[in-house]
Scaffold this motif. Structure first.
Motif, PDB file in Angstrom:
ATOM      1  N   HIS A  53     -55.790  19.084  33.653  1.00  0.00           N
ATOM      2  CA  HIS A  53     -54.871  18.704  32.562  1.00  0.00           C
ATOM      3  C   HIS A  53     -55.340  17.760  31.553  1.00  0.00           C
ATOM      4  O   HIS A  53     -54.670  17.454  30.418  1.00  0.00           O
ATOM      5  CB  HIS A  53     -53.671  17.787  33.223  1.00  0.00           C
ATOM      6  N   GLY A  54     -56.799  17.461  31.388  1.00  0.00           N
ATOM      7  CA  GLY A  54     -57.196  17.023  30.133  1.00  0.00           C
ATOM      8  C   GLY A  54     -57.068  15.553  30.085  1.00  0.00           C
ATOM      9  O   GLY A  54     -56.532  14.693  31.048  1.00  0.00           O
ATOM     10  N   PRO A  55     -57.486  14.980  28.754  1.00  0.00           N
ATOM     11  CA  PRO A  55     -57.482  13.489  28.515  1.00  0.00           C
ATOM     12  C   PRO A  55     -55.930  12.973  28.361  1.00  0.00           C
ATOM     13  O   PRO A  55     -55.756  11.820  28.449  1.00  0.00           O
ATOM     14  CB  PRO A  55     -58.356  13.542  27.241  1.00  0.00           C
ATOM     15  N   GLU A  56     -54.962  13.828  28.240  1.00  0.00           N
ATOM     16  CA  GLU A  56     -53.584  13.410  28.091  1.00  0.00           C
ATOM     17  C   GLU A  56     -52.805  13.028  29.517  1.00  0.00           C
ATOM     18  O   GLU A  56     -51.740  12.614  29.539  1.00  0.00           O
ATOM     19  CB  GLU A  56     -52.680  14.303  27.416  1.00  0.00           C
ATOM     20  N   SER A  57     -53.783  13.263  30.438  1.00  0.00           N
ATOM     21  CA  SER A  57     -53.234  12.946  31.940  1.00  0.00           C
ATOM     22  C   SER A  57     -53.165  11.141  31.953  1.00  0.00           C
ATOM     23  O   SER A  57     -54.298  10.586  31.784  1.00  0.00           O
ATOM     24  CB  SER A  57     -54.308  13.211  33.116  1.00  0.00           C
ATOM     25  N   LEU A  58     -52.015  10.486  32.023  1.00  0.00           N
ATOM     26  CA  LEU A  58     -52.000   9.094  32.054  1.00  0.00           C
ATOM     27  C   LEU A  58     -52.098   8.699  33.580  1.00  0.00           C
ATOM     28  O   LEU A  58     -52.816   7.546  33.863  1.00  0.00           O
ATOM     29  CB  LEU A  58     -50.474   9.044  31.555  1.00  0.00           C
ATOM     30  N   ALA A  59     -51.324   9.290  34.624  1.00  0.00           N
ATOM     31  CA  ALA A  59     -51.715   8.781  35.890  1.00  0.00           C
ATOM     32  C   ALA A  59     -51.664   9.859  36.910  1.00  0.00           C
ATOM     33  O   ALA A  59     -50.845  10.997  36.598  1.00  0.00           O
ATOM     34  CB  ALA A  59     -50.810   7.829  36.117  1.00  0.00           C
ATOM     35  N   ILE A  60     -52.076   9.875  38.033  1.00  0.00           N
ATOM     36  CA  ILE A  60     -51.897  10.839  39.084  1.00  0.00           C
ATOM     37  C   ILE A  60     -51.430   9.894  40.267  1.00  0.00           C
ATOM     38  O   ILE A  60     -52.145   9.019  41.037  1.00  0.00           O
ATOM     39  CB  ILE A  60     -53.073  11.665  39.519  1.00  0.00           C
ATOM     40  N   LEU A  61     -50.433  10.275  40.911  1.00  0.00           N
ATOM     41  CA  LEU A  61     -49.606   9.463  42.059  1.00  0.00           C
ATOM     42  C   LEU A  61     -49.966  10.460  43.209  1.00  0.00           C
ATOM     43  O   LEU A  61     -49.808  11.780  43.149  1.00  0.00           O
ATOM     44  CB  LEU A  61     -48.329   9.157  41.651  1.00  0.00           C
ATOM     45  N   VAL A  62     -49.977   9.741  44.400  1.00  0.00           N
ATOM     46  CA  VAL A  62     -50.075  10.400  45.628  1.00  0.00           C
ATOM     47  C   VAL A  62     -48.914   9.734  46.465  1.00  0.00           C
ATOM     48  O   VAL A  62     -48.546   8.843  46.481  1.00  0.00           O
ATOM     49  CB  VAL A  62     -51.408  10.160  46.390  1.00  0.00           C
ATOM     50  N   TYR A  63     -48.257  10.861  47.200  1.00  0.00           N
ATOM     51  CA  TYR A  63     -47.208  10.576  47.949  1.00  0.00           C
ATOM     52  C   TYR A  63     -47.007  11.710  49.107  1.00  0.00           C
ATOM     53  O   TYR A  63     -47.976  12.502  49.241  1.00  0.00           O
ATOM     54  CB  TYR A  63     -45.631  10.798  47.306  1.00  0.00           C
ATOM     55  N   THR A  99     -46.360  17.748  26.945  1.00  0.00           N
ATOM     56  CA  THR A  99     -46.379  19.050  27.858  1.00  0.00           C
ATOM     57  C   THR A  99     -47.410  19.660  27.351  1.00  0.00           C
ATOM     58  O   THR A  99     -47.847  20.752  28.307  1.00  0.00           O
ATOM     59  CB  THR A  99     -45.059  19.648  27.409  1.00  0.00           C
ATOM     60  N   ARG A 100     -48.240  19.586  26.323  1.00  0.00           N
ATOM     61  CA  ARG A 100     -49.592  20.354  26.134  1.00  0.00           C
ATOM     62  C   ARG A 100     -50.405  20.015  27.399  1.00  0.00           C
ATOM     63  O   ARG A 100     -51.134  21.135  27.470  1.00  0.00           O
ATOM     64  CB  ARG A 100     -50.123  19.839  24.788  1.00  0.00           C
ATOM     65  N   ALA A 101     -50.241  18.872  28.027  1.00  0.00           N
ATOM     66  CA  ALA A 101     -51.363  18.678  28.980  1.00  0.00           C
ATOM     67  C   ALA A 101     -50.974  19.200  30.235  1.00  0.00           C
ATOM     68  O   ALA A 101     -51.716  19.380  31.162  1.00  0.00           O
ATOM     69  CB  ALA A 101     -51.521  17.098  29.184  1.00  0.00           C
ATOM     70  N   ILE A 102     -49.662  19.809  30.247  1.00  0.00           N
ATOM     71  CA  ILE A 102     -49.255  20.473  31.466  1.00  0.00           C
ATOM     72  C   ILE A 102     -49.525  21.849  31.437  1.00  0.00           C
ATOM     73  O   ILE A 102     -50.032  22.465  32.588  1.00  0.00           O
ATOM     74  CB  ILE A 102     -47.673  20.394  31.394  1.00  0.00           C
ATOM     75  N   SER A 103     -49.424  22.542  30.452  1.00  0.00           N
ATOM     76  CA  SER A 103     -49.728  23.991  30.274  1.00  0.00           C
ATOM     77  C   SER A 103     -50.087  24.657  28.825  1.00  0.00           C
ATOM     78  O   SER A 103     -49.526  23.839  28.027  1.00  0.00           O
ATOM     79  CB  SER A 103     -48.536  24.754  30.869  1.00  0.00           C
ATOM     80  N   VAL A 126     -36.526  22.520  33.560  1.00  0.00           N
ATOM     81  CA  VAL A 126     -36.348  22.185  34.686  1.00  0.00           C
ATOM     82  C   VAL A 126     -37.604  21.594  35.536  1.00  0.00           C
ATOM     83  O   VAL A 126     -38.547  22.364  35.983  1.00  0.00           O
ATOM     84  CB  VAL A 126     -36.178  23.563  35.789  1.00  0.00           C
ATOM     85  N   PRO A 127     -37.745  20.460  35.145  1.00  0.00           N
ATOM     86  CA  PRO A 127     -39.001  19.610  35.441  1.00  0.00           C
ATOM     87  C   PRO A 127     -39.200  19.484  37.200  1.00  0.00           C
ATOM     88  O   PRO A 127     -38.092  19.380  37.828  1.00  0.00           O
ATOM     89  CB  PRO A 127     -39.050  18.248  34.948  1.00  0.00           C
ATOM     90  N   PRO A 128     -40.607  19.362  37.615  1.00  0.00           N
ATOM     91  CA  PRO A 128     -41.603  19.513  37.219  1.00  0.00           C
ATOM     92  C   PRO A 128     -42.200  20.994  37.273  1.00  0.00           C
ATOM     93  O   PRO A 128     -41.614  21.580  37.881  1.00  0.00           O
ATOM     94  CB  PRO A 128     -42.446  18.442  38.079  1.00  0.00           C
ATOM     95  N   ASN A 129     -43.299  21.144  36.585  1.00  0.00           N
ATOM     96  CA  ASN A 129     -43.965  22.221  36.970  1.00  0.00           C
ATOM     97  C   ASN A 129     -45.065  22.102  38.153  1.00  0.00           C
ATOM     98  O   ASN A 129     -45.541  20.904  38.468  1.00  0.00           O
ATOM     99  CB  ASN A 129     -44.955  22.680  35.805  1.00  0.00           C
ATOM    100  N   ALA A 168     -46.389  18.558  37.869  1.00  0.00           N
ATOM    101  CA  ALA A 168     -46.604  17.900  36.439  1.00  0.00           C
ATOM    102  C   ALA A 168     -45.516  17.815  35.539  1.00  0.00           C
ATOM    103  O   ALA A 168     -44.527  18.545  35.594  1.00  0.00           O
ATOM    104  CB  ALA A 168     -47.823  18.616  35.704  1.00  0.00           C
ATOM    105  N   LEU A 169     -45.313  16.528  34.804  1.00  0.00           N
ATOM    106  CA  LEU A 169     -44.416  16.425  33.964  1.00  0.00           C
ATOM    107  C   LEU A 169     -44.665  15.226  32.970  1.00  0.00           C
ATOM    108  O   LEU A 169     -45.723  14.436  33.396  1.00  0.00           O
ATOM    109  CB  LEU A 169     -42.851  16.217  34.391  1.00  0.00           C
ATOM    110  N   THR A 170     -44.174  15.085  31.868  1.00  0.00           N
ATOM    111  CA  THR A 170     -44.453  13.919  31.162  1.00  0.00           C
ATOM    112  C   THR A 170     -43.910  12.413  31.606  1.00  0.00           C
ATOM    113  O   THR A 170     -43.058  12.365  32.132  1.00  0.00           O
ATOM    114  CB  THR A 170     -43.907  14.259  29.786  1.00  0.00           C
ATOM    115  N   LEU A 171     -44.412  11.617  31.313  1.00  0.00           N
ATOM    116  CA  LEU A 171     -44.092  10.104  31.649  1.00  0.00           C
ATOM    117  C   LEU A 171     -42.632   9.824  31.049  1.00  0.00           C
ATOM    118  O   LEU A 171     -41.778   9.218  31.614  1.00  0.00           O
ATOM    119  CB  LEU A 171     -45.179   9.181  31.389  1.00  0.00           C
TER     120      LEU A 171
END
Length: 295
Positions: free
Chosen positions: A30-40, A63-67, A79-82, A101-104
């Motif tokens: 997802h590149g440099p626009e990834s802000l955080a990755i959460l695990v659940y 959304t450019r970082a998503i697809s 209809v988030p998320p992808n 993935a979705l925007t913050l």
């Protein structure tokens, strides 16, 4: 301890190396626009990462970082998320994950109390860990959003049990109500298992909200038409399933595996169903509903 401190402590919990390694693979996608990755999910409740798909959420700036596909980006906004599939081999072992993935900004809106559908705020009112964060600013924004999810969940589910209900009863009934708003295959007792697995966390956030919010302007409870939420939520679940067929390689097999794992009812797919996952979803859904594998 305040709610944000409880959340922050959970974010920093130790995770198995494969969980962290896969998060790095996902971040690179997802590149440099990834802000955080959460695990659940189950990997935070003791399930070995080899026994299940590891669940991640990627929060991005845009959304450019998503697809790179304009249609996919538009569907994510609608209809988030992808949802995507990732795997990586570490040593001789292959680990598998699905990541949403979705925007913050979208995430913040979906966990707010003004959102009646519990898909997001119910998931993220539960314990969450952080496998990646771009910087401290992003971390604080994510913590604030997660705190909103906890407070929204508490406000929405409190009327189901009463403001002074025991913590276990409050969260078990609340989780059960949110499960009913999706096409989920959890059997009886699943909500209790979730609460039992993280009893200290639920006790802590409940106490923090009840004792620390006495002077807050907003109420600790919120009106929620659960019958309407269930109806609309199931329709949203169908829309997400159909959309996931475009992005989630191996999605049909994953859905069959997950339903069988939770319900104990085998779901066998034909070659045609694997080749045409959207049509397969439409043909399988009535059978799954009738059999009780999905409720």
């Amino acid at each position: 301890m305040s709610v944000d401190k409880i959340i922050s402590g959970n974010l920093d919990r130790e995770m198995a190396e494969p969980v962290v390694r896969l998060a790095e693979t996902i971040r690179a996608q997802h590149g440099p626009e990834s802000l955080a990755i959460l695990v659940y999910g189950s990997c935070l409740r003791g399930t070995p990462p080899t026994d299940s798909l590891i669940d991640y959420y990627v929060l991005t700036e845009t959304t450019r970082a998503i697809s790179g596909n304009p249609l996919s980006r538009a569907l994510c906004r609608l209809v988030p998320p992808n949802v995507y599939y990732t795997e990586d081999t570490i040593g001789d072992v292959t680990y598998r994950a699905k990541h949403a993935a979705l925007t913050l900004d979208a995430f913040r809106g979906k966990v707010a109390e003004t959102t009646s559908n519990p898909y997001f705020w119910a998931r993220f009112a539960q314990p969450v860990a952080m496998a990646y964060c771009r910087d401290e600013t992003a971390r604080q924004e994510v913590i604030a959003a997660l705190e909103t999810a906890v407070r929204t969940m508490f406000a929405k589910i409190s009327p189901l049990s009463g403001d002074d209900a025991e913590t276990a009863i409050l969260w078990e009934r609340g989780l059960s109500a949110t499960y009913a708003s999706e096409l989920r295959s959890e059997g009886p007792g699943r909500a209790q298992q979730r609460v039992d697995a993280d009893r200290d966390y639920y006790e802590a956030v409940t106490q923090a909200i009840r004792t620390g919010d006495v002077n807050r302007a907003s109420s600790l409870t919120a009106e929620q038409d659960w019958a309407r939420v269930r109806r609309n939520g199931k329709l949203l679940s169908i829309a997400r399933l159909l959309k996931a067929a475009f992005t989630f390689r191996g999605g049909a097999d994953y859905l069959a595996w997950k339903i069988s794992r939770h319900s104990g009812q085998p779901v066998d797919l034909t070659h045609w169903q694997r080749r045409h996952p959207i049509l397969a979803a439409l043909t399988l859904l009535p059978k799954l509903l009738k059999s009780g594998a999905v409720k």
